[in-house]
Design a protein around this motif. Structure first.
Motif, mmCIF file in Angstrom:
data_model
loop_
_atom_site.group_PDB
_atom_site.id
_atom_site.type_symbol
_atom_site.label_atom_id
_atom_site.label_comp_id
_atom_site.label_asym_id
_atom_site.label_seq_id
_atom_site.Cartn_x
_atom_site.Cartn_y
_atom_site.Cartn_z
ATOM 1 N N HIS A 2 0.815 -1.215 0.000
ATOM 2 C CA HIS A 2 0.000 0.000 0.000
ATOM 3 C C HIS A 2 0.847 1.262 0.000
ATOM 4 C CE1 HIS A 2 -3.350 2.661 0.867
ATOM 5 N NE2 HIS A 2 -2.694 3.137 1.917
ATOM 6 N N ASP A 3 2.014 1.222 0.665
ATOM 7 C CA ASP A 3 2.831 2.427 0.828
ATOM 8 C C ASP A 3 4.311 2.070 0.673
ATOM 9 O OD1 ASP A 3 3.999 4.831 1.494
ATOM 10 O OD2 ASP A 3 2.870 5.128 3.354
ATOM 11 N N HIS A 4 4.888 2.380 -0.482
ATOM 12 C CA HIS A 4 6.285 2.046 -0.758
ATOM 13 C C HIS A 4 7.267 2.861 0.083
ATOM 14 C CE1 HIS A 4 5.394 0.214 -5.002
ATOM 15 N NE2 HIS A 4 4.616 -0.274 -4.045
ATOM 16 N N ARG A 5 6.778 3.924 0.716
ATOM 17 C CA ARG A 5 7.659 4.729 1.559
ATOM 18 C C ARG A 5 8.144 3.966 2.790
ATOM 19 N NH1 ARG A 5 4.230 9.774 3.187
ATOM 20 N NH2 ARG A 5 2.750 8.061 3.553
ATOM 21 N N LEU A 6 7.490 2.856 3.094
ATOM 22 C CA LEU A 6 7.838 2.085 4.280
ATOM 23 C C LEU A 6 8.984 1.103 4.030
ATOM 24 C CD1 LEU A 6 4.224 1.254 5.526
ATOM 25 C CD2 LEU A 6 5.656 3.228 6.098
ATOM 26 N N ALA A 7 9.558 1.147 2.838
ATOM 27 C CA ALA A 7 10.633 0.211 2.500
ATOM 28 C C ALA A 7 11.814 0.372 3.446
ATOM 29 C CB ALA A 7 11.084 0.431 1.062
ATOM 30 N N TYR A 8 12.447 -0.757 3.748
ATOM 31 C CA TYR A 8 13.625 -0.784 4.616
ATOM 32 C C TYR A 8 14.749 -1.516 3.904
ATOM 33 C CZ TYR A 8 16.785 -2.546 8.212
ATOM 34 O OH TYR A 8 17.900 -2.886 8.933
ATOM 35 N N CYS A 9 15.964 -1.013 4.071
ATOM 36 C CA CYS A 9 17.147 -1.676 3.520
ATOM 37 C C CYS A 9 18.161 -1.824 4.649
ATOM 38 C CB CYS A 9 17.746 -0.866 2.368
ATOM 39 S SG CYS A 9 19.115 -1.691 1.532
ATOM 40 N N GLY A 10 18.556 -3.059 4.910
ATOM 41 C CA GLY A 10 19.389 -3.327 6.074
ATOM 42 C C GLY A 10 20.878 -3.291 5.830
ATOM 43 N N ASP A 11 21.323 -2.678 4.729
ATOM 44 C CA ASP A 11 22.754 -2.697 4.423
ATOM 45 C C ASP A 11 23.531 -1.560 5.068
ATOM 46 O OD1 ASP A 11 22.029 -0.483 2.950
ATOM 47 O OD2 ASP A 11 22.537 -1.332 0.999
ATOM 48 N N GLU A 12 22.839 -0.740 5.888
ATOM 49 C CA GLU A 12 23.484 0.391 6.560
ATOM 50 C C GLU A 12 24.132 1.364 5.565
ATOM 51 O OE1 GLU A 12 23.779 1.094 9.975
ATOM 52 O OE2 GLU A 12 22.381 -0.519 10.393
ATOM 53 N N GLY A 13 23.659 1.357 4.326
ATOM 54 C CA GLY A 13 24.205 2.262 3.323
ATOM 55 C C GLY A 13 25.489 1.788 2.686
ATOM 56 N N ARG A 14 25.872 0.531 2.913
ATOM 57 C CA ARG A 14 27.157 0.025 2.419
ATOM 58 C C ARG A 14 27.000 -0.975 1.267
ATOM 59 N NH1 ARG A 14 27.562 -0.717 8.132
ATOM 60 N NH2 ARG A 14 28.669 1.004 9.137
ATOM 61 N N GLY A 15 25.781 -1.219 0.825
ATOM 62 C CA GLY A 15 25.557 -2.211 -0.223
ATOM 63 C C GLY A 15 25.657 -1.622 -1.615
ATOM 64 N N GLN A 16 25.065 -2.308 -2.578
ATOM 65 C CA GLN A 16 25.127 -1.875 -3.978
ATOM 66 C C GLN A 16 23.977 -0.965 -4.377
ATOM 67 O OE1 GLN A 16 26.405 -4.798 -7.042
ATOM 68 N NE2 GLN A 16 26.253 -6.319 -5.418
ATOM 69 N N ASP A 17 22.984 -0.818 -3.499
ATOM 70 C CA ASP A 17 21.806 -0.034 -3.865
ATOM 71 C C ASP A 17 22.095 1.454 -3.695
ATOM 72 O OD1 ASP A 17 19.285 1.120 -4.176
ATOM 73 O OD2 ASP A 17 18.273 -0.598 -3.271
ATOM 74 N N PRO A 18 22.109 2.229 -4.789
ATOM 75 C CA PRO A 18 22.416 3.668 -4.674
ATOM 76 C C PRO A 18 21.322 4.461 -3.973
ATOM 77 C CG PRO A 18 21.761 3.124 -6.913
ATOM 78 C CD PRO A 18 21.880 1.815 -6.183
ATOM 79 N N ARG A 19 20.160 3.852 -3.782
ATOM 80 C CA ARG A 19 19.099 4.550 -3.053
ATOM 81 C C ARG A 19 19.355 4.509 -1.543
ATOM 82 N NH1 ARG A 19 14.232 1.051 -5.232
ATOM 83 N NH2 ARG A 19 15.689 -0.459 -4.330
#
Length: 842
Positions: free
Chosen positions: A560-577
């Motif tokens: 329902h709400d994509h703003r709730l997405a979580y990424c657990g890589d602490e900003g160190r992974g390959q995802d530029p977002r």
């Protein structure tokens, strides 16, 4: 023959029955009445003596035990009653451990209370923590064990027995039972030595000693200072002296350092809180466990870290009303905290009530100052504290300590370094100086500084509530919305305060965005995460059944709400977002806006940092901050090249290659802002005042980026991802784009941009040489196995032709003795050497 025995004399009866002469009865012991009486007395006396001896022996043994206890008690000393009865007799310390406490879990937390100058830790910081329990082995021995179980099984299943046998807890100490208190039966043991020895429970482990640069504990100069006793805890203060070879500490010049420690031993709940099974789509700190079951393979899982929060009025809670908790989460402010910052620190903590309301609780959390005359101590593990530390470190952090059986947070100490104020000041001036006139000076008004402190306080408290960083949160906001005054002030510039999205550096001065749209706040994601972690679900008596329902609810919420997405890589992974310090859904566009503001800062920086004494300390510090911010923008963009999106939204691919057009845009951004030397960042007037060598910094930044883009690892990565991307970015096209970003026709020989371009082109050819002629057996640190076994080298060899063709064309268009012509001739020669070296190796 009928014989009437009643009529026979005793002697006649003897003669008849035993065949003995009539006068023989006196020799038969015990058959003559008189003899029986006599010998019976002897026999009874013998029995009595034996009983008396046994009793005396028992009484003697009992007396010895009693005497050992009584003898000790006669020496006097002090006594305190509480969790344990603690006795201090002469120079020794004793615990009387109640039987009811054995096998009960205890939390042991040790913190520094005093340290020497320049020590690597500060008073209030944790040394170690463990879950421990006493176990009575026999009447003479009491053991101390450390709880170390991470494997579980249902008690009703057969596997439970095997798991129990396979997870025996280590014995960390053995105590001789001196005696028992005759009134209570509590077991008396001496604990002096254990508390002043170094061990993993109450002191510095061998690894700890390496961290703080100390060696052997000096037992003759280590003491127990005090033991304070409360109903559910004991506080033990010790003073320890160590050998110290680290001459950087003033105290260590003597060869020794002394530190103070406090150990809290706190009784944990007899019945653990029901754990909540973690979901990797919601960012909580976790305690890892493994579950064994009779009918299924073992399963690794995690339980989240959270406070025990239960409603006072379950009926009202079930009806959807906001209800106060049975036990409020309370944080105390260190009494040493500067008074003018206390209201802002308190506000930052209390701000979390908005999130707990989403979970159905009101007044769930509160911050307080320590009441005057109270015995509430920052060293007492029963209490949560924000500890103010006299450190030059520009940081703060918020750990929490949990019951490993359930994940229940027992206590937390936020460590607040004094110089975090300097960090937020630099951030705000650098990112928002053009937008807020209050930030156009090094002396920020107290109200502004207070609000900066407030947001950091909220962030750190979030960690102590169990929340991890969520660096992808800021990417949920469209970049252009960051400039929309009405929208951004209403919604905030990031959906989570747990992101590293400090301030809104995208907004431009003409947008008129106020502080409300510049500061981070507790927002949509935070409220949802707290609701998921803290909602009271009494209908589930089994955590696995609860987990199944909660997973369904998470899927519905994310859909329902994509703003709730979580990424657990602490900003160190390959995802530029998912990056630290980034904003918006487009790194290139956001960074362009950020650079516009940095140029405004540079234009006024000398004025904003002017010092009355004519010195340039502030100018140097702030110029470094601006350069660091520019470097962040470069990294934000760079991560898009060869990147991979990670998705937790139902129905979306788990991973996606960053689209070709986004990567091309990122390379173009690098061409405009890095390969085109950013001379605006280094005005002559500033460089002269600071004696700054701008050339090295500019060249090194560009050289590093070229090495990244042309590395065999990157080329192999791009080739691999082009095979799976929906819109492929072929390697040849990628290399062509990188080439056009770097190689530009040179103009006038005296032009500064041409000078930096020549340096960059040399770096480009050198990088190709390193990759084409790399030896996998020697260059393992820079060449991955996949790259070494890929076609990366072949693609780079092909690309060498493109570079050579360009150089020859440019050389032909220039006079033969010009500097630029010599430059191209040198590069052509280098290319020939690269090929020769490659051919020879082949």
């Amino acid at each position: 023959m009928n014989i009437n025995f009643r009529q026979l004399t005793l002697s006649a009866a003897l003669t008849l029955v035993f065949g003995l002469p009539a006068n023989a009865h006196n020799s038969v012991v015990g058959l003559d009445n008189s003899v029986m009486r006599k010998d019976s007395t002897v026999h009874n006396d013998s029995i009595a003596k034996r009983h008396s001896a046994d009793k005396a022996k028992k009484d003697s043994t009992a007396a010895k035990k009693e005497n050992a206890y009584d003898k000790l008690m006669k020496k006097g000393g002090s006594v305190r009653n509480g969790l344990f009865t603690v006795r201090h007799i002469e120079d020794k310390w004793y615990f009387e451990v109640p039987q009811r406490i054995t096998d009960r879990m205890l939390l042991a937390v040790t913190r520094f209370t005093s340290v020497p100058q320049a020590f690597k830790e500060l008073p209030g910081e944790e040394v170690n923590h463990s879950t421990i329990y006493f176990e009575k082995r026999d009447d003479k021995t009491l053991l101390l064990r450390a709880y170390a179980k991470t494997q579980v099984a249902d008690d009703k299943e057969q596997m439970a027995q095997l798991v129990e046998k396979s997870t025996i807890d280590p014995i960390v100490a053995k105590f001789d039972i001196i005696g028992k208190n005759p009134k209570t039966g509590d077991m008396l043991v001496e604990v002096s030595k254990f508390f002043v020895q170094d061990n993993n429970i109450f002191g510095l482990s061998s690894s700890d000693r390496k961290v703080v640069n100390v060696t052997a504990l000096q037992a003759d100069r280590s003491f127990i200072d005090t033991m304070t006793v409360y109903p559910i805890n004991v506080e033990v203060r010790t003073l320890r002296t160590y050998s110290c070879p680290d001459g950087r500490m003033p105290a260590s010049r003597t060869g020794f350092v002394t530190v103070g420690m406090n150990t809290s031993i706190v009784l944990l709940p007899e019945k653990p809180m029901q754990p909540r099974i973690a979901d990797n789509r919601v960012g909580f700190f976790e305690t890892r466990q493994t579950r064994f079951s009779d009918g299924a393979p073992s399963k690794g899982y995690a339980i989240i870290n959270r406070y025990r929060l239960e409603p006072k009025d379950p009926k009202a809670y079930k009806q959807g009303k906001l209800v106060e908790p049975k036990k409020q989460i309370v944080y105390y402010i260190d009494p040493a905290t500067p008074k003018k910052w206390v209201p802002y620190l308190i506000a930052g903590i209390n701000d979390w009530n908005a999130a707990f309301e989403a979970a159905g609780f009101k007044n769930a959390i509160v911050a307080r100052e320590v009441p005057k005359g109270s015995d509430i101590s920052p060293d007492d593990a029963r209490y949560c504290f924000l500890r103010y530390l006299p450190s030059e470190t520009e940081n703060a952090y918020g750990p929490c300590i949990v019951d490993p059986r359930s994940g229940e947070i027992i206590e937390s100490h936020i460590c607040w370094y004094h110089n975090v104020m300097n960090l937020v000041r630099k951030w705000y001036i650098t990112q928002c100086g053009p937008l807020d006139k209050r930030a156009q000076t090094m002396q920020l008004p107290d109200k502004l500084m207070g609000e900066l402190i407030r947001f950091v306080s909220s962030h750190e408290v979030g960690h102590t509530l169990g929340l991890r960083h969520n660096m992808i949160a800021s990417s949920a906001t469209p970049v252009e919305k960051l400039r929309d005054k009405k929208w951004v002030e209403a919604n905030g510039h990031t959906v989570s305060i747990m992101d590293y999205a400090r301030f809104n550096y995208v907004a431009q001065p003409e947008d008129g965005v106020s502080e409300r749209g510049l500061f981070p706040r507790i927002n949509v994601y935070d409220k949802w995460a707290i609701k998921w972690g803290y909602q009271y679900r009494p209908e589930f008596k089994d955590p696995w059944k609860e987990a199944k329902q909660l997973r369904t609810e998470v899927s519905e919420a994310l859909s329902h709400d994509h703003r709730l997405a979580y990424c657990g890589d602490e900003g160190r992974g390959q995802d530029p977002r998912s990056q630290t310090e980034s904003l918006g859904d487009d790194n290139m566009k956001a960074s362009d806006y950020g650079i516009k503001n940095l140029k405004r800062v540079i234009a006024h920086l000398e004025k904003w940092t002017a010092q009355p004494d004519g010195q340039y300390d502030d100018l140097e510090e702030m110029h470094k901050s601006v350069r660091s911010q520019f470097a962040r923008y470069c990294l934000h963009v760079q991560r898009n090249i060869g990147g991979m999106y990670t998705n937790t939204i139902p129905g979306m691919p788990v991973t996606e290659v960053v689209p070709r057009d986004v990567q091309k845009e990122a390379i173009d951004w690098c061409a405009r802002n890095v390969f085109e030397a950013p001379l605006w960042l280094y005005p002559t007037s500033i460089c002269t005042k600071l004696n700054l060598d701008a050339e090295d910094e500019i060249v090194n930044r560009a050289r590093t980026l070229v090495s990244y883009l042309l590395s065999s690892n990157m080329v192999a990565n791009q080739y691999k991802k082009s095979q799976r991307a929906l819109k492929p970015y072929p390697v040849q096209e990628y290399l062509t784009d990188v080439f056009h970003a770097v190689w530009k026709p040179l103009g006038k020989e005296g032009d500064k941009q041409d000078y930096y371009r020549r340096q960059l082109e040399r770096a480009y050819v050198n990088t190709l040489n390193q990759d084409i002629n790399a030896d996998p057996s020697k260059d393992k640190s820079t060449l991955s196995l996949n790259a070494a076994n890929s076609d990366a080298r072949l693609f780079l060899l092909q690309h060498l032709d493109t570079v050579e063709t360009f150089c020859r064309k440019q050389q032909a268009s220039l006079s033969s003795n010009s500097l630029n012509a010599l430059h191209y001739a040198e590069l052509i020669h280098e290319i020939e050497l690269i090929r020769k070296k490659y051919d020879k190796a082949e």
